[in-house]
Design a protein around this motif. Structure first.
Motif, PDB file in Angstrom:
ATOM      1  N   UNK A 131     -17.304  54.050 -43.354  1.00 35.08           N
ATOM      2  CA  UNK A 131     -18.163  54.878 -44.328  1.00 35.08           C
ATOM      3  C   UNK A 131     -19.286  54.787 -43.749  1.00 35.08           C
ATOM      4  N   UNK A 132     -19.785  53.957 -42.874  1.00 35.09           N
ATOM      5  CA  UNK A 132     -21.108  54.077 -42.064  1.00 35.09           C
ATOM      6  C   UNK A 132     -20.647  53.889 -40.658  1.00 35.09           C
ATOM      7  N   UNK A 133     -21.314  54.925 -39.699  1.00 36.19           N
ATOM      8  CA  UNK A 133     -20.893  54.959 -38.176  1.00 36.19           C
ATOM      9  C   UNK A 133     -19.561  55.168 -38.057  1.00 36.19           C
ATOM     10  N   UNK A 134     -19.330  54.499 -36.822  1.00 37.98           N
ATOM     11  CA  UNK A 134     -17.907  54.750 -36.359  1.00 37.98           C
ATOM     12  C   UNK A 134     -16.849  53.638 -37.117  1.00 37.98           C
ATOM     13  N   UNK A 135     -15.537  53.969 -37.109  1.00 39.49           N
ATOM     14  CA  UNK A 135     -14.751  52.904 -37.653  1.00 39.49           C
ATOM     15  C   UNK A 135     -14.675  51.588 -36.659  1.00 39.49           C
ATOM     16  N   UNK A 136     -14.466  50.538 -37.552  1.00 39.21           N
ATOM     17  CA  UNK A 136     -14.283  49.382 -37.009  1.00 39.21           C
ATOM     18  C   UNK A 136     -12.581  48.769 -37.119  1.00 39.21           C
ATOM     19  N   UNK A 137     -12.250  48.091 -36.178  1.00 37.34           N
ATOM     20  CA  UNK A 137     -11.203  47.647 -36.065  1.00 37.34           C
ATOM     21  C   UNK A 137     -10.712  46.226 -36.510  1.00 37.34           C
ATOM     22  N   UNK A 138     -10.371  45.976 -37.715  1.00 35.10           N
ATOM     23  CA  UNK A 138      -9.984  44.974 -38.538  1.00 35.10           C
ATOM     24  C   UNK A 138      -8.807  44.181 -37.726  1.00 35.10           C
ATOM     25  N   UNK A 139      -8.855  42.980 -37.026  1.00 34.50           N
ATOM     26  CA  UNK A 139      -7.899  42.063 -36.466  1.00 34.50           C
ATOM     27  C   UNK A 139      -7.218  41.315 -37.466  1.00 34.50           C
ATOM     28  N   UNK A 140      -5.891  41.753 -37.819  1.00 34.77           N
ATOM     29  CA  UNK A 140      -5.183  41.017 -38.539  1.00 34.77           C
ATOM     30  C   UNK A 140      -4.129  40.292 -37.908  1.00 34.77           C
ATOM     31  N   UNK A 141      -3.904  38.681 -38.049  1.00 32.47           N
ATOM     32  CA  UNK A 141      -2.859  38.176 -37.407  1.00 32.47           C
ATOM     33  C   UNK A 141      -1.646  38.030 -38.082  1.00 32.47           C
ATOM     34  N   UNK A 142      -0.678  37.559 -37.332  1.00 33.21           N
ATOM     35  CA  UNK A 142       0.623  37.430 -37.967  1.00 33.21           C
ATOM     36  C   UNK A 142       0.629  36.556 -39.520  1.00 33.21           C
ATOM     37  N   UNK A 143      -0.263  35.570 -39.181  1.00 34.89           N
ATOM     38  CA  UNK A 143      -0.482  34.560 -40.320  1.00 34.89           C
ATOM     39  C   UNK A 143      -1.154  35.408 -41.565  1.00 34.89           C
ATOM     40  N   UNK A 144      -2.121  36.240 -41.008  1.00 38.86           N
ATOM     41  CA  UNK A 144      -2.866  37.123 -42.413  1.00 38.86           C
ATOM     42  C   UNK A 144      -1.942  37.937 -43.042  1.00 38.86           C
ATOM     43  N   UNK A 145      -0.976  38.831 -42.229  1.00 37.81           N
ATOM     44  CA  UNK A 145       0.021  39.695 -42.927  1.00 37.81           C
ATOM     45  C   UNK A 145       1.242  39.141 -43.616  1.00 37.81           C
ATOM     46  N   UNK A 146       1.509  38.003 -43.041  1.00 39.69           N
ATOM     47  CA  UNK A 146       2.916  37.101 -43.428  1.00 39.69           C
ATOM     48  C   UNK A 146       2.436  36.599 -44.772  1.00 39.69           C
ATOM     49  N   UNK A 147       1.374  35.941 -44.919  1.00 36.24           N
ATOM     50  CA  UNK A 147       0.733  35.060 -45.801  1.00 36.24           C
ATOM     51  C   UNK A 147       0.616  36.004 -47.292  1.00 36.24           C
ATOM     52  N   UNK A 148       0.037  37.259 -46.964  1.00 33.41           N
ATOM     53  CA  UNK A 148      -0.605  38.168 -47.768  1.00 33.41           C
ATOM     54  C   UNK A 148       0.969  38.739 -48.609  1.00 33.41           C
ATOM     55  N   UNK A 149       1.806  39.250 -47.709  1.00 36.04           N
ATOM     56  CA  UNK A 149       3.022  39.887 -48.269  1.00 36.04           C
ATOM     57  C   UNK A 149       3.847  38.936 -48.900  1.00 36.04           C
ATOM     58  N   UNK A 150       3.928  37.614 -48.498  1.00 31.82           N
ATOM     59  CA  UNK A 150       4.718  36.628 -49.271  1.00 31.82           C
ATOM     60  C   UNK A 150       4.038  36.194 -50.561  1.00 31.82           C
ATOM     61  N   UNK A 151       2.583  36.017 -50.712  1.00 32.42           N
ATOM     62  CA  UNK A 151       1.985  35.907 -51.748  1.00 32.42           C
ATOM     63  C   UNK A 151       1.918  37.028 -52.833  1.00 32.42           C
ATOM     64  N   UNK A 152       1.895  38.101 -52.292  1.00 33.55           N
ATOM     65  CA  UNK A 152       1.917  39.324 -53.006  1.00 33.55           C
ATOM     66  C   UNK A 152       3.272  39.382 -54.121  1.00 33.55           C
ATOM     67  N   UNK A 153       4.289  39.280 -52.973  1.00 35.78           N
ATOM     68  CA  UNK A 153       5.690  39.367 -53.472  1.00 35.78           C
ATOM     69  C   UNK A 153       5.969  38.447 -54.505  1.00 35.78           C
ATOM     70  N   UNK A 154       5.294  37.243 -54.431  1.00 35.98           N
ATOM     71  CA  UNK A 154       5.466  36.056 -55.366  1.00 35.98           C
ATOM     72  C   UNK A 154       4.965  36.252 -56.428  1.00 35.98           C
TER      73      UNK A 154
END
Length: 517
Positions: free
Chosen positions: A182-205
């Motif tokens: 939304x401002x300037x060039x896009x930035x790359x958010x680095x998501x770890x295996x823990x980030x993605x696994x925990x959120x998918x698990x917690x959302x599913x639950x």
């Protein structure tokens, strides 16, 4: 545990269960897991190693699932990219993201041909066949990029089904998601295996997902909302996803009639299209136990109208790329509050703070900050921006919010979208809520424009289903429901509002229009 190993466990537990349907054809978990393993092995044979970056220029399809999970199983970092971005936008992400291999639709071959000289780090383009691409009948041998081209099926067939893959650390970067910029060039958010696994698990639950669920996956897979809520979370629980290549109300109702889905995830614009669709029969959606809304705030009037028409609960939530993405959802086992993004999901903490980072009292507006195992590692190659966004373990979202006595959060607006009219704060969403409540308004967007006397003035853009509706009538309507300084000083009618690929209305595109005029 990570997403790839969890899918492997699901495949061992439910080998013959359909993992997905695509173009009405199914694939079992065992078949999908085998394809992922072979693709990971095939990538390794191409020279891709743990830690290398793999770009995905794909829409919703099995190619995306196998490409992403295959790269993750190898220990590579996945960079999903919107395939309809311009060559400049795609080129920036591929270069900035140091992408080594690109998995792309054959329709993008002209783009690969045009760009490959400007992409020094890209060693291979893995081409996914489509019916439209076959019709083009391109002679690949005549392309200068030909030596770098590999067929997706060729990589898959060359893979070894007994491939195990390297050990993965939970803090390894699994995915880099480039924000919309939304401002300037896009930035790359680095998501770890823990980030993605925990959120998918917690959302599913949190959403009580289970192996009996059938989830309509129509949100773009390259977008983090779909990635976690309509792809990773269902796969963790053994649910079946119904892949829709491109959202259309007609196709959603067809899928619903044929497969009796139990969960639908979409952005408010999608719900608006489904609600307005003339042939939309409420009976076709009777199998849905839950609808999920995110990506933008849903007008309360639309939420109530949709629920009343289709007799299904919409649980509104909140997330952002930097948080993998979900931080809040309206609970399913407690009262749901229209207009609220709900409460903090399990393992995630949300707070509302002032400019000094101090928690504000209940009901007061401040910036929403987030802490939990889902918060990104940082922005790729941007240490200063990372340090400014993550402070003392808290992710500063840039969104203005408030919280009530029961811990339900409410997004007031984007910090950057706040309008200052003569020193008074005007939150665009508040004005949009009033406009959406008008029976003739289909869509609305509000933003601030320069004003010589007040600093800024409120301007609204409206899509109406009544050609007789005038700006004067809408102005009068707003005056009945808003303080004088919040009432739009100008109202412009449009055929449609600009949106991104998830259907989110783009205020910044409207702002650019204002600047050009």
């Amino acid at each position: 545990m990570n997403l790839s190993s969890q899918l492997h466990e699901t495949a061992k537990r439910l080998p013959q269960k359909p993992a997905y349907y695509f173009m009405d054809q199914s694939s079992t978990y065992a078949e999908l897991d085998g394809a992922i393993t072979k693709f990971a092995s095939g990538l390794e044979q191409l020279g891709v190693k743990k830690g290398d970056h793999v770009g995905l220029l794909l829409g919703n399809s099995p190619y995306f699932i196998i490409g992403m999970y295959g790269a993750l199983r190898l220990g590579a970092t996945v960079i999903p990219i919107n395939p309809i971005y311009t060559p400049d936008e795609i080129g920036y992400i591929l270069n900035n993201g140091d992408v080594k291999v690109v998995v792309a639709l054959d329709l993008l071959l002209p783009l690969a041909e045009k760009m490959h000289g400007a992409l020094p780090s890209v060693e291979n383009f893995i081409v996914c066949e489509t019916p439209q691409g076959k019709e083009a009948n391109t002679d690949l041998s005549k392309l200068t990029v030909a030596p770098k081209l590999k067929a997706f099926t060729q990589v898959l067939v060359s893979g070894d089904l007994s491939y195990k893959g390297p050990e993965l650390d939970e803090d390894d970067v699994a995915v880099i998601l480039y924000t919309s910029g939304t401002t300037g060039k896009p930035k790359g958010a680095m998501l770890t295996h823990k980030n993605l696994f925990s959120n998918a698990r917690d959302v599913g639950q949190y959403l009580h997902m289970n192996e009996d669920d059938r989830v309509i996956t129509t949100l773009p897979m390259f977008h983090v909302f779909c990635l976690t809520v309509a792809l990773n979370a269902p796969f963790m629980t053994g649910a079946t996803i119904l892949i829709d290549p491109k959202f259309s109300p007609q196709e959603i109702f067809r899928l619903a009639k044929k497969f009796e889905p139990t969960v639908f995830a979409g952005v408010p614009t999608m719900y608006n299209f489904l609600y307005q669709y003339p042939e939309g029969n409420p009976e076709d959606l009777k199998s849905l136990r839950l609808c999920i809304s995110g990506g933008a705030s849903m007008p309360v009037s639309l939420l109530k109208a949709f629920e009343e028409k289709f007799n299904v609960l919409i649980s509104e939530g909140y997330g952002l790329s930097e948080a993998s993405p979900v931080t809040c959802f309206n609970p399913l086992d407690k009262p749901r509050k229209p207009g609220s993004i709900g409460q903090s999901i399990v393992n995630v903490e949300n707070r509302v703070v002032n400019e000094l980072g101090e928690e504000v009292p209940v009901g007061e507006v401040g910036e929403l900050i987030v802490r939990g195992p889902n918060v990104m590692k940082g922005y790729y190659k941007l240490p200063e921006e990372s340090a400014a966004t993550i402070r003392d373990g808290w992710l500063y979202t840039g969104d203005l919010a408030k919280v009530d006595e029961e811990g339900y959060f409410y997004i007031v607006d984007r910090k950057k979208d706040l309008i200052l009219v003569g020193g008074y704060n005007v939150y665009p969403r508040e004005v949009e809520e009033v406009l959406y409540a008008h029976p003739d308004v289909v869509e609305a967007a509000v933003l601030g424009v320069p004003d010589p006397n007040l600093g800024e003035a409120v301007r609204s853009y409206v899509v109406s289903k009544n050609p007789e509706l005038t700006a004067e009538q809408l102005h009068e309507y707003c005056s009945e429901h808003l303080a004088k300084y919040k009432v739009p000083s100008s109202i412009e009618f449009l055929e449609e509002l600009p949106k991104n690929t998830t259907g989110k209305i783009l205020r910044r595109a409207l702002k650019q229009q204002v600047l050009q005029n």
